[in-house]
Structures are given as C-alpha cells and as structure tokens.
Motif scaffolding. Structure first.
Motif, PDB file in Angstrom:
ATOM      1  N   ALA A 101       0.817  -1.218   0.000  1.00 30.26           N
ATOM      2  CA  ALA A 101       0.000   0.000   0.000  1.00 30.26           C
ATOM      3  C   ALA A 101       0.847   1.262   0.000  1.00 30.26           C
ATOM      4  N   THR A 102       2.018   1.219   0.644  1.00 26.43           N
ATOM      5  CA  THR A 102       2.862   2.411   0.722  1.00 26.43           C
ATOM      6  C   THR A 102       3.315   2.857  -0.656  1.00 26.43           C
ATOM      7  N   ALA A 103       3.570   1.899  -1.539  1.00 22.83           N
ATOM      8  CA  ALA A 103       3.969   2.232  -2.905  1.00 22.83           C
ATOM      9  C   ALA A 103       2.772   2.334  -3.847  1.00 22.83           C
ATOM     10  N   TYR A 104       1.680   1.654  -3.502  1.00 16.18           N
ATOM     11  CA  TYR A 104       0.480   1.742  -4.326  1.00 16.18           C
ATOM     12  C   TYR A 104      -0.098   3.153  -4.300  1.00 16.18           C
ATOM     13  N   ALA A 105      -0.065   3.793  -3.124  1.00 16.63           N
ATOM     14  CA  ALA A 105      -0.701   5.099  -2.966  1.00 16.63           C
ATOM     15  C   ALA A 105      -0.166   6.140  -3.954  1.00 16.63           C
ATOM     16  N   PRO A 106       1.160   6.283  -4.126  1.00 13.92           N
ATOM     17  CA  PRO A 106       1.632   7.220  -5.150  1.00 13.92           C
ATOM     18  C   PRO A 106       1.117   6.868  -6.544  1.00 13.92           C
ATOM     19  N   LEU A 107       1.107   5.574  -6.881  1.00 17.02           N
ATOM     20  CA  LEU A 107       0.604   5.174  -8.196  1.00 17.02           C
ATOM     21  C   LEU A 107      -0.860   5.564  -8.355  1.00 17.02           C
ATOM     22  N   ALA A 108      -1.661   5.381  -7.305  1.00 11.98           N
ATOM     23  CA  ALA A 108      -3.074   5.731  -7.367  1.00 11.98           C
ATOM     24  C   ALA A 108      -3.274   7.224  -7.544  1.00 11.98           C
ATOM     25  N   ALA A 109      -2.326   8.009  -7.028  1.00 12.76           N
ATOM     26  CA  ALA A 109      -2.396   9.459  -7.178  1.00 12.76           C
ATOM     27  C   ALA A 109      -1.796   9.926  -8.507  1.00 12.76           C
ATOM     28  N   GLY A 110      -1.159   8.998  -9.241  1.00  7.24           N
ATOM     29  CA  GLY A 110      -0.567   9.333 -10.526  1.00  7.24           C
ATOM     30  C   GLY A 110       0.922   9.550 -10.481  1.00  7.24           C
ATOM     31  N   ALA A 111       1.534   9.399  -9.312  1.00  2.00           N
ATOM     32  CA  ALA A 111       2.969   9.615  -9.163  1.00  2.00           C
ATOM     33  C   ALA A 111       3.726   8.287  -9.251  1.00  2.00           C
ATOM     34  N   LEU A 112       5.039   8.379  -9.254  1.00  2.00           N
ATOM     35  CA  LEU A 112       5.890   7.185  -9.350  1.00  2.00           C
ATOM     36  C   LEU A 112       6.547   6.918  -8.004  1.00  2.00           C
ATOM     37  N   PRO A 113       6.321   5.735  -7.406  1.00  2.00           N
ATOM     38  CA  PRO A 113       7.048   5.408  -6.176  1.00  2.00           C
ATOM     39  C   PRO A 113       8.498   5.059  -6.489  1.00  2.00           C
ATOM     40  N   VAL A 114       9.405   5.679  -5.793  1.00  2.00           N
ATOM     41  CA  VAL A 114      10.835   5.378  -5.924  1.00  2.00           C
ATOM     42  C   VAL A 114      11.251   4.643  -4.659  1.00  2.00           C
ATOM     43  N   ILE A 115      11.611   3.377  -4.806  1.00  2.00           N
ATOM     44  CA  ILE A 115      11.851   2.492  -3.670  1.00  2.00           C
ATOM     45  C   ILE A 115      13.326   2.523  -3.279  1.00  2.00           C
ATOM     46  N   VAL A 116      13.584   2.773  -1.980  1.00  2.00           N
ATOM     47  CA  VAL A 116      14.960   2.827  -1.486  1.00  2.00           C
ATOM     48  C   VAL A 116      15.128   1.843  -0.336  1.00  2.00           C
ATOM     49  N   ASP A 117      16.379   1.572   0.002  1.00  2.00           N
ATOM     50  CA  ASP A 117      16.688   0.544   0.999  1.00  2.00           C
ATOM     51  C   ASP A 117      16.459   1.055   2.421  1.00  2.00           C
ATOM     52  N   VAL A 118      16.563   0.114   3.352  1.00  2.00           N
ATOM     53  CA  VAL A 118      16.396   0.395   4.772  1.00  2.00           C
ATOM     54  C   VAL A 118      17.731   0.218   5.479  1.00  2.00           C
ATOM     55  N   VAL A 119      17.834   0.743   6.694  1.00  2.00           N
ATOM     56  CA  VAL A 119      19.070   0.574   7.466  1.00  2.00           C
ATOM     57  C   VAL A 119      19.037  -0.776   8.174  1.00  2.00           C
ATOM     58  N   PRO A 120      20.177  -1.444   8.285  1.00  2.00           N
ATOM     59  CA  PRO A 120      20.172  -2.797   8.866  1.00  2.00           C
ATOM     60  C   PRO A 120      19.733  -2.856  10.324  1.00  2.00           C
ATOM     61  N   ASP A 121      20.090  -1.860  11.139  1.00  2.00           N
ATOM     62  CA  ASP A 121      19.849  -1.939  12.574  1.00  2.00           C
ATOM     63  C   ASP A 121      18.369  -1.898  12.949  1.00  2.00           C
ATOM     64  N   SER A 122      17.598  -1.083  12.209  1.00  2.00           N
ATOM     65  CA  SER A 122      16.192  -0.908  12.575  1.00  2.00           C
ATOM     66  C   SER A 122      15.213  -1.329  11.485  1.00  2.00           C
ATOM     67  N   LEU A 123      15.699  -1.526  10.271  1.00  2.00           N
ATOM     68  CA  LEU A 123      14.878  -1.838   9.100  1.00  2.00           C
ATOM     69  C   LEU A 123      13.944  -0.679   8.713  1.00  2.00           C
ATOM     70  N   ALA A 124      14.237   0.521   9.221  1.00  2.00           N
ATOM     71  CA  ALA A 124      13.513   1.722   8.809  1.00  2.00           C
ATOM     72  C   ALA A 124      14.213   2.333   7.590  1.00  2.00           C
ATOM     73  N   ILE A 125      13.518   3.207   6.885  1.00  2.00           N
ATOM     74  CA  ILE A 125      14.034   3.812   5.666  1.00  2.00           C
ATOM     75  C   ILE A 125      15.397   4.462   5.919  1.00  2.00           C
ATOM     76  N   ASP A 126      16.305   4.299   4.981  1.00  2.00           N
ATOM     77  CA  ASP A 126      17.676   4.790   5.099  1.00  2.00           C
ATOM     78  C   ASP A 126      17.728   6.249   4.636  1.00  2.00           C
ATOM     79  N   PRO A 127      17.983   7.210   5.533  1.00  2.00           N
ATOM     80  CA  PRO A 127      18.021   8.617   5.119  1.00  2.00           C
ATOM     81  C   PRO A 127      19.064   8.904   4.041  1.00  2.00           C
ATOM     82  N   ASP A 128      20.211   8.209   4.082  1.00  2.00           N
ATOM     83  CA  ASP A 128      21.217   8.408   3.034  1.00  2.00           C
ATOM     84  C   ASP A 128      20.675   7.967   1.677  1.00  2.00           C
TER      85      ASP A 128
END
Length: 415
Positions: A101-128
């Motif tokens: 759903a996190t990536a579907y939502a941009p597509l539903a709005a007409g935008a392109l989801p750009v998928i990036v990696d997560v940090v190993p320690d927490s598995l949250a999105i990697d700011p870098d």
C-alpha cells in the motif's frame, strides 16, 4: 532427550493459545447495536456521529489538530498525496520493506514510487538512500514506522526542508507511538493510520489521516466526501470520491479506543521484558530501538533470525514451526523490489521513460531489505504481548526449542 518439535509431531510449548484479537467486549457490542438501531449506518452526511467522536478523541490521543477518518489505511496515503497536489510526473520516495500500500498510494495518485533501501539496525528507511534518490521530480517521502521502531524523523525532516519535500508518515503499525514526546503522525504534513482487522486499533477496515494544517485537513475531508466542502454539503470544493467510513465501523473504533491506552502500555511492558530475556540468545537479533522513541507502541514485534542458528531454516519455516508451538507469527513483508506489481521500467509514465537508466531492473536493488524480508524477519503477533510474562516466557522457550531442534528443522528441509 531432545524435545520433538510440534511441527514434527511433538507437544507444543503453548497449547492454550493467546488472547483473541479483536478484543470484543460488551461495551463495543452495545455501541454497535445502538448505532444499528439508530438507522445512521453510512458515512453521509460526513462525519457521522461516531466518526466525529472518534476523530476528536483520536486527534487528542495523538496531540494533533485534525483527524480525518476514512475507508482504509491505503486511501489515507492516496488522499494525503492528492491534498498536497502530488500527482502525474511526480516522484515519491518509499522504503523497500513495507506493505504494498505504501507504494500503491503514489501510483493511485498518478505519481511514481521510488523504492529505497532500509538501514540494517532498525529496518527503517535509510536517510542516506533517500537523499541519493532525490531528483527535480521528487515531491514527497513516505517513511514507515515499522513494527516497534520509527524512522529517523529528525534526519528526514531536515532532508525534506532542504529539498522542499512533504512527508507523509505511514503509521499503520504505530498508533500512540511518540518521537521525542511528539506523536507519530504529528511530526510531518500528514500521518496515515490503518484500522484494518489485525491492527491494534481496529474497526475491521478503516483509516485515519492526521495533520496540524487546517487547510490540508479541509482538502483531505473534501477529497473523501465526493469533493464537498468540509462545512457546506452542497458546495463542491475539489475533485473527490466517496472514501467515507460507515458509522457502524466508527462505532467499533470508539469502543476499541476506550481500552487502547491500557493495551498499548501492556504491550510495551511485555516487550521490554521480552528484550531482557532475548538479550543473550544467539541467532536472533533484536531491532535497535532509537532512544528518541519516548512512547512505545507496536502492531507486531519484529526480530531477525540467523538461519544458521535454526539448522539453515529461513524465516518461512521458522514461522511455521513457531506457529505449531502455539506462538503466532508471520514472515512479514518481502522487499518491494521483489514484488511483481512494482516494475517501473515497464511504466509508460514520462517520468519512468526519462529516468529509464535509474529505474532499470538491474538498478532496482535494495540488498538490506531483500535479505531481511527474504530469510530473516519474524513478526511476533501482538497478543503474545497481552498475555503477561508467562506469554513472553513461552515465546522465548519456543524460540530456544527450535534452536535446540535445529536438526529436526534441517530434516524437514531435506524431506
């Protein structure tokens, strides 16, 4: 003598199970029954009586100015993007380790989801990785507060300000959680919450957007109410559709909210005890809990296993074996880069054509998320943490039993 694993015919560690979810009580049943008898079942006029009550109380719980209740926790993000004016030709950065759903939502709005990696320690999105993915077309970031962790909101807010980007917090797992004393969903332009059946504040289906911005709240309310202006039912305000929640479902939410804070505290206390018990267990890695998380809450509790500690078994087999021991688990999300729904190189959107080199299959790679989602992550059900220390002890015992019976897991793989 080595205990036989339940998946191999042995006796389960916890035969009695865990508390049911949803937690159905007479007060919730009474509120739903009263609503049914009232004849006010639908979501129009918006908001219905129960919807209005829940919105006010949910906003107060999260110390945010506005809560807009709607059909589910997927359209919440789509509506947020539309309220922000994000659509065709725009890019939205999302983490690889999340529900589709996190990536579907941009597509539903007409935008392109750009998928990036997560940090190993927490598995949250990697700011870098977020910074590296920004282009002139980037308009927003959707960080996900996954399981018991939160994304690094300080760093992400800094990046967003520097590049004039909006942030929509995906808080589907994080009702009530706080970052440095500020609630999840109150830090950025929008927070998106899910009330789907298994979520920790549920009405079967449903979702809520939170925001501190009055204009954005009005736009979001209009988008979900067929374009009507928020306070004038006959005056159209913007382009919208019917994404309203029924008042019957809102009645369930009000009933669930009455006991939510007690359940949240119960889970947080049990999670701290679980971490104490697991601290010396090899082969199972606990995710790093950022000290800036000042109130804990979670949908499911995530650990990462080392397959070598379980006879080479991956998370799929380990989850099956834990389920047989009476410990409810789930393997979690695979990396979105492995999801057949998201193949931007096949898109005919101009943005995908323009950035074809960056979005080709061989560049579409997030190694941390792919390994974690592929073999490592084990999501323990929330009710493990509503059964007191005894419930946690049984979960730890089952994990240790699987490690001691690694040869039995290995034989299952070989058979």
């Amino acid at each position: 003598m080595l205990d036989q694993l339940a998946i191999c015919g042995g006796t389960p560690v916890r035969a009695q199970g865990y508390p049911d979810w949803p937690d159905v009580d007479e007060a919730t049943v009474a509120r739903i029954t009263e609503t049914a008898r009232s004849g006010q079942w639908g979501g129009f006029p918006f908001p219905g009586p129960n919807t209005a009550i829940f919105a006010e109380r949910f906003a107060a719980l999260h110390e945010v100015n506005h809560a807009i209740v709607m059909a589910n926790g997927t359209v919440t993000m789509e509506v947020a993007l539309k309220a922000l004016g994000i659509g065709w030709g725009d890019e939205v950065i999302v983490p690889a380790l999340t529900f589709a759903a996190t990536a579907y939502a941009p597509l539903a709005a007409g935008a392109l989801p750009v998928i990036v990696d997560v940090v190993p320690d927490s598995l949250a999105i990697d700011p870098d990785a977020v910074e590296a993915a920004i282009t002139p077309r980037t308009r927003a970031i959707i960080p996900v507060h996954l399981g018991q962790v939160m994304a690094d909101m300080d760093r992400l807010v800094e990046i967003a300000k520097q590049h004039d980007l909006a942030i929509i917090e995906d808080c589907a797992h994080s009702h009530g959680k706080q970052w440095q004393g500020v609630s999840a969903g109150a830090i950025a332009e929008f927070g998106s919450f899910s009330h789907q059946s298994s979520k920790i504040l549920t009405s079967g289906e449903g979702g809520t957007l939170t925001t501190n911005d009055e204009h954005l709240a009005e736009l979001a309310a209009s988008v979900i109410d067929c374009g009507r202006a928020k306070d004038a039912a006959e005056e159209h305000y913007t382009f919208g559709a019917n994404y309203r929640l029924s008042d019957l479902q809102a009645a369930a939410l009000v009933g669930q909210l009455d006991k939510f804070e007690q359940q949240m505290a119960q889970r947080a206390e049990a999670a701290a005890y679980f971490e104490e018990q697991m601290a010396s267990v090899e082969g199972v890695r606990l995710l790093e809990i950022d000290q800036r998380i000042t109130r804990r809450s979670f949908y499911r509790y995530i650990v990462c296993i080392s397959p070598e500690a379980f006879g080479g078994a991956d998370n799929d087999l380990v989850c099956d074996a834990l389920d047989e021991e009476g410990i409810g688990t789930w393997v979690g999300y695979p990396s979105l880069t492995r999801d057949l729904l998201f193949q931007p190189w096949l898109s005919r959107l101009p943005v995908a054509v323009e950035h074809a080199d960056r979005l080709r299959p061989e560049a579409w790679h997030c190694p941390v998320a792919e390994r974690a989602g592929g073999v490592e992550t084990v999501y323990l059900d929330e009710n493990v943490f509503r059964a007191g220390r005894d419930g946690v002890d049984d979960a730890v015992a089952a994990i240790l039993k699987l490690q001691a019976g690694a040869s039995q897991l290995r034989s299952l793989m070989d058979s």
